[in-house]
Design an enzyme around this catalytic site. Structure first.
Site, short mmCIF file in Angstrom:
data_model
loop_
_atom_site.label_atom_id
_atom_site.label_comp_id
_atom_site.label_asym_id
_atom_site.label_seq_id
_atom_site.Cartn_x
_atom_site.Cartn_y
_atom_site.Cartn_z
N PRO A 125 0.77 -1.00 -0.05
CG PRO A 125 -0.21 -1.03 1.98
CD PRO A 125 0.49 -2.16 1.19
CG ASN A 126 -0.16 4.53 1.09
OD1 ASN A 126 -1.24 4.96 0.73
ND2 ASN A 126 -0.29 3.93 2.41
NE ARG B 99 0.74 13.53 -1.59
CZ ARG B 99 0.12 13.90 -2.63
NH1 ARG B 99 0.97 14.21 -3.63
NH2 ARG B 99 -1.20 14.17 -2.82
CE1 TYR C 235 9.09 4.83 2.76
CE2 TYR C 235 7.68 6.79 2.59
CZ TYR C 235 8.01 5.60 3.23
OH TYR C 235 7.56 5.18 4.44
CG ASN D 79 8.44 -2.32 0.12
OD1 ASN D 79 7.85 -2.41 1.45
ND2 ASN D 79 8.99 -1.16 -0.28
CB ALA E 163 1.64 0.01 6.32
CG HIS F 210 5.48 -2.61 10.00
ND1 HIS F 210 6.86 -2.96 9.97
CD2 HIS F 210 5.56 -1.40 9.24
CE1 HIS F 210 7.39 -2.18 9.01
NE2 HIS F 210 6.79 -1.28 8.66
CG ASP G 95 -0.88 -17.32 8.44
OD1 ASP G 95 0.15 -17.30 9.00
OD2 ASP G 95 -2.00 -17.25 8.92
CD GLU H 253 10.86 -7.90 5.42
OE1 GLU H 253 11.71 -8.54 6.09
OE2 GLU H 253 10.08 -7.11 5.98
CG HIS I 161 11.21 -2.79 4.31
ND1 HIS I 161 9.80 -2.63 4.15
CD2 HIS I 161 11.54 -4.04 4.87
CE1 HIS I 161 9.08 -3.50 4.64
NE2 HIS I 161 10.29 -4.48 5.18
CB SER J 270 12.82 3.99 4.65
OG SER J 270 11.83 3.21 5.12
NE ARG K 143 10.48 5.60 8.33
CZ ARG K 143 9.49 5.43 7.50
NH1 ARG K 143 9.72 4.71 6.38
NH2 ARG K 143 8.61 6.34 7.45
NE ARG L 156 7.74 3.92 9.92
CZ ARG L 156 6.38 4.29 8.98
NH1 ARG L 156 5.84 3.13 8.33
NH2 ARG L 156 5.86 5.08 9.26
O1 CA2 Z 1 10.64 1.55 3.36
C1 CA2 Z 1 9.71 0.86 2.83
O2 CA2 Z 1 9.87 0.55 1.67
C2 CA2 Z 1 8.52 0.70 3.71
O3 CA2 Z 1 8.06 -0.57 3.28
C3 CA2 Z 1 7.53 1.90 3.29
C4 CA2 Z 1 6.01 1.75 3.75
C5 CA2 Z 1 6.18 1.91 5.41
O4 CA2 Z 1 5.22 1.61 6.03
C6 CA2 Z 1 7.24 0.66 5.92
O5 CA2 Z 1 7.34 0.89 7.22
C7 CA2 Z 1 8.58 0.80 4.98
C8 CA2 Z 1 5.43 3.06 3.48
C9 CA2 Z 1 5.26 3.04 2.10
C10 CA2 Z 1 4.59 4.44 1.68
O6 CA2 Z 1 5.03 5.06 0.36
C11 CA2 Z 1 4.81 6.24 0.07
C12 CA2 Z 1 5.64 6.65 -0.89
C13 CA2 Z 1 5.46 8.07 -1.38
C14 CA2 Z 1 4.65 8.87 -0.34
C15 CA2 Z 1 4.01 8.22 0.75
C16 CA2 Z 1 4.12 7.04 1.03
#
Ligand code: CA2
Length: 149
Positions: free
Chosen positions: A9-10, A17, A22, A73, A76, A79, A86, A97, A99, A101, A106, A110
């Site tokens: 997601p996201n 953003r 990121y 990846n 969110a 976590h 599963d 896996e 990530h 960041s 963090r 997380r």
């Molecule tokens: O660092 C990563 O790849 C994460 O998987 C990114 C997730 C975060 O919840 C994990 O803890 C670490 C969040 C992805 C959100 O992606 C965005 C991208 C651009 C702008 C805002 C959010």
């Protein structure tokens, strides 16, 4: 060798953003970068991104018998999602896996990764390069070289 690249997601907002966390590259830039990696390494890649936990579970299940490994990846859901953990365990495909960041530096919430419990290895804090490393790790693993330790 066929690998499925899953983004959670996201991550469809990459580059649009929070570039400080990121980076500036978009999801489409990431997929272009990985397509080149796939060509260089002789690995066939499929891409899947969803903001929905169940859709990610479905994609993992569909990989069974169709793919040789998974790069994930879970964003969110990393976590929170025992369902994704599963599913990874159920299909028993080698998974790595990623990530973007440095999650270990963090927030406390997380610091647990459920998906990571079903993965050979985790790459974090390397930006897009982490996905390339994950592909190389799976390639070595599937070739029996097992460099993931
Ligand atoms: O660092 C990563 O790849 C994460 O998987 C990114 C997730 C975060 O919840 C994990 O803890 C670490 C969040 C992805 C959100 O992606 C965005 C991208 C651009 C702008 C805002 C959010």
């Amino acid at each position: 060798m066929k690998l499925l690249i899953i983004n959670g997601p996201n991550l469809n907002l990459l580059g649009l953003r929070e570039p400080g966390i990121y980076g500036k590259g978009t999801l489409s830039d990431l997929e272009d970068f990985l397509r080149k990696v796939g060509e260089e390494e002789g690995v066939e890649l499929s891409f899947f991104q969803s903001n929905h936990e169940g859709a990610i579970v479905d994609a993992i299940q569909a990989a069974y018998g169709a793919m040789d490994g998974i790069v994930i990846n879970p964003a969110a859901y990393t976590h929170t999602s025992i369902a994704i953990l599963d599913a990874l365990k159920a299909v028993s495909l080698p998974a790595v896996e990623v990530h973007i960041s440095q999650v270990s530096e963090r927030e406390p919430f997380r610091q647990v990764s459920y998906a990571g419990m079903a993965c050979l290895k985790t790459y974090m804090g390397l930006g897009f390069e982490g996905y390339r490393q994950a592909i190389l790790c799976l390639k070595d693993h599937l070739a029996g070289k097992g460099a993931e330790a």
